[in-house]
Motif scaffolding. Structure first.
Motif, PDB file in Angstrom:
ATOM      1  N   ARG A  13       0.839  -1.196   0.000  1.00  0.00           N
ATOM      2  CA  ARG A  13       0.000   0.000   0.000  1.00  0.00           C
ATOM      3  C   ARG A  13       0.873   1.245   0.000  1.00  0.00           C
ATOM      4  NH1 ARG A  13      -5.133   0.737  -1.386  1.00  0.00           N
ATOM      5  NH2 ARG A  13      -5.811   2.190   0.147  1.00  0.00           N
ATOM      6  N   ASP A  14       0.445   2.230  -0.763  1.00  0.00           N
ATOM      7  CA  ASP A  14       1.076   3.545  -0.757  1.00  0.00           C
ATOM      8  C   ASP A  14      -0.050   4.562  -0.851  1.00  0.00           C
ATOM      9  OD1 ASP A  14       3.065   5.501  -0.785  1.00  0.00           O
ATOM     10  OD2 ASP A  14       3.119   5.517  -2.986  1.00  0.00           O
ATOM     11  N   GLY A  15      -0.527   4.963   0.320  1.00  0.00           N
ATOM     12  CA  GLY A  15      -1.691   5.848   0.338  1.00  0.00           C
ATOM     13  C   GLY A  15      -2.923   5.103  -0.144  1.00  0.00           C
ATOM     14  N   ARG A  16      -3.571   5.658  -1.179  1.00  0.00           N
ATOM     15  CA  ARG A  16      -4.769   5.024  -1.717  1.00  0.00           C
ATOM     16  C   ARG A  16      -4.451   4.022  -2.829  1.00  0.00           C
ATOM     17  NH1 ARG A  16      -9.207   9.519  -2.835  1.00  0.00           N
ATOM     18  NH2 ARG A  16     -10.000   7.676  -3.873  1.00  0.00           N
ATOM     19  N   TRP A  17      -3.202   3.900  -3.198  1.00  0.00           N
ATOM     20  CA  TRP A  17      -2.791   3.031  -4.299  1.00  0.00           C
ATOM     21  C   TRP A  17      -1.976   1.854  -3.796  1.00  0.00           C
ATOM     22  CZ3 TRP A  17      -4.071   3.958  -9.400  1.00  0.00           C
ATOM     23  CH2 TRP A  17      -4.706   5.189  -9.649  1.00  0.00           C
ATOM     24  N   TRP A  18      -1.857   0.853  -4.643  1.00  0.00           N
ATOM     25  CA  TRP A  18      -0.977  -0.285  -4.399  1.00  0.00           C
ATOM     26  C   TRP A  18       0.203  -0.171  -5.354  1.00  0.00           C
ATOM     27  CZ3 TRP A  18      -1.476  -3.933  -0.670  1.00  0.00           C
ATOM     28  CH2 TRP A  18      -2.701  -3.976   0.001  1.00  0.00           C
ATOM     29  N   GLN A  30       1.196   0.736 -10.662  1.00  0.00           N
ATOM     30  CA  GLN A  30       0.239   1.104  -9.620  1.00  0.00           C
ATOM     31  C   GLN A  30      -1.112   0.468  -9.912  1.00  0.00           C
ATOM     32  OE1 GLN A  30       0.287   5.438  -9.790  1.00  0.00           O
ATOM     33  NE2 GLN A  30       1.168   5.462  -7.729  1.00  0.00           N
ATOM     34  N   ARG A  32      -5.241   0.405  -8.327  1.00  0.00           N
ATOM     35  CA  ARG A  32      -6.169   1.079  -7.414  1.00  0.00           C
ATOM     36  C   ARG A  32      -6.744   0.133  -6.372  1.00  0.00           C
ATOM     37  NH1 ARG A  32     -10.130   3.711 -11.459  1.00  0.00           N
ATOM     38  NH2 ARG A  32      -8.909   2.566 -12.956  1.00  0.00           N
TER      39      ARG A  32
END
Length: 132
Positions: A13-18, A30, A32
């Protein structure tokens, strides 16, 4: 599929993204959602290699927090220990029944002593002896 190349990828996970990393190719993509990760991994690999997406197979490992993964591994280890202990307990029960029966105790006496039915004693007595 013949000629398929298999690669490994990780997703974090990186914030709202993978972030989907393919270390062997030094490539990142990336996604979602978790459902998108395998497709993104295959697309990134195919683009990087210049091949059709169906010619790559990507084995993706999804990571969560280190603490959560550590707890999961600890749970798996505890389950394995519990299985081993359960098997040992079952073997000890069978050995106890065999020992009582070899000492001349009838099914009903062994059942009363161990708090189970005579049928259960009979089942335990029929199982193979311990190989220990």
């Amino acid at each position: 599929m013949t000629g398929t190349r298999t690669l490994k990828a990780t997703a974090t996970r990186d914030g709202r993204w993978w972030l989907v990393r393919l270390p062997e190719l030094d490539a990142i993509g990336q996604a979602r959602t978790v459902r998108e990760i395998p497709d993104v991994a295959a697309e990134v690999a195919a683009l990087h290699l210049g091949v059709p997406p169906d010619s790559v197979d990507v084995d993706v490992t999804v990571h969560v927090t280190e603490e959560a993964e550590r707890l999961w591994v600890a749970a798996l280890e505890a389950e394995e220990q519990a299985r081993t202990l359960q098997q040992r307990a079952a073997q000890l029960r069978r050995d106890a029944v065999r020992t009582a029966r070899a000492g001349g105790y009838k099914l009903d006496a062994a059942a009363a002593a161990f708090g189970v039915s005579p049928g259960r004693i009979q089942q335990l007595a029929k199982t193979p002896p311990s190989e220990v």
